[in-house]
Scaffold this motif. Sequence first.
Motif, PDB file in Angstrom:
ATOM      1  N   LYS A  24      40.964  69.225  -7.941  1.00 52.33           N
ATOM      2  CA  LYS A  24      41.634  69.629  -8.287  1.00 52.33           C
ATOM      3  C   LYS A  24      42.723  70.388  -7.292  1.00 52.33           C
ATOM      4  CE  LYS A  24      41.375  74.455 -10.007  1.00 52.33           C
ATOM      5  NZ  LYS A  24      40.048  75.779 -10.218  1.00 52.33           N
ATOM      6  N   ASN A  28      46.853  69.953  -8.487  1.00 53.63           N
ATOM      7  CA  ASN A  28      47.915  70.984  -8.686  1.00 53.63           C
ATOM      8  C   ASN A  28      48.953  71.237  -7.484  1.00 53.63           C
ATOM      9  OD1 ASN A  28      46.867  72.064 -11.340  1.00 53.63           O
ATOM     10  ND2 ASN A  28      45.270  73.332  -9.795  1.00 53.63           N
ATOM     11  N   VAL A  55      52.244  74.722 -10.655  1.00 52.39           N
ATOM     12  CA  VAL A  55      51.508  73.166  -9.888  1.00 52.39           C
ATOM     13  C   VAL A  55      52.826  74.097  -8.862  1.00 52.39           C
ATOM     14  CG1 VAL A  55      51.699  71.137  -9.836  1.00 52.39           C
ATOM     15  CG2 VAL A  55      51.373  72.481 -12.078  1.00 52.39           C
ATOM     16  N   ASN A 230      50.067  66.670 -14.931  1.00 51.67           N
ATOM     17  CA  ASN A 230      51.632  67.308 -14.490  1.00 51.67           C
ATOM     18  C   ASN A 230      52.533  66.923 -13.802  1.00 51.67           C
ATOM     19  OD1 ASN A 230      49.733  69.936 -14.242  1.00 51.67           O
ATOM     20  ND2 ASN A 230      49.012  69.735 -12.731  1.00 51.67           N
TER      21      ASN A 230
END
Length: 256
Positions: A24, A28, A55, A230
Amino acid sequence: MRDIKIIIVVIAIVLCSCVNNSKKDAQNRLVVFAGAGLTDALTEICDSFFITNGVEVKLNLASSGTLARQIEQGGEPDLYISASKRWADYIDSLGYVVDQQKTMVAGNKLSLIQPINSKTSVDIDSAIIWSDILADDYFSIGDPSHVPAGKYAVAALKHYGWYTAIKPKMLPAKDVRSALMVVELGEVPYGIVYKTDALKSSKVKIVADFADGSHPAIQNIASVISDKSNAQLLYKYLQSPLAKSIWMKYGFSVPE
């Protein structure tokens, strides 16, 4: 025995939790390789991106050529922002760019600079005898072997007919920020850097901007290198209205 089994189960749960949290965290957190001349604008854009999306972005800043070689040798950025179309195309040709996600995010100009307290001056539209002006001094540019600003500078020097006289006096720097610093310190009387870097410095003054046609167009090109969602989000953010306002704040031009 029962207690040992319970302990093993607990350890397994903790380890799985750590692995999941690590994955995770990786999602991020993004790593961006970018040309040194983008430092200030890109830092502000990435700070804004963090506030908006949560982020974190880590920047690795150096000359575009150095960064391209790092990628080729195993470096793993999520995005690569090159100040040179040539290096951006090179990384693309090696298959690193994901789904053809590569575009220009900001343009720039090239400027002839000198220390702020310099008492001499030149007119780039007049005949200049650089051998007399430089005498025993040197001329600062980014190393043209791997620094895009240096390549642009060499093209401009050739366009104005100055290259032959200045070449023996060139002091090549590891990146454009280093080329600027040499002039800031007064170690050389003149240098060529991106206009955005000259504008941010209180220790140099711009003698003149080089005409756009005197060198290849200066394009800062962003490419997506990883398949993280992202990474694509940041790629789009670099082209957003807010990001464009930040690029322009630091003197860059942006595509319409």
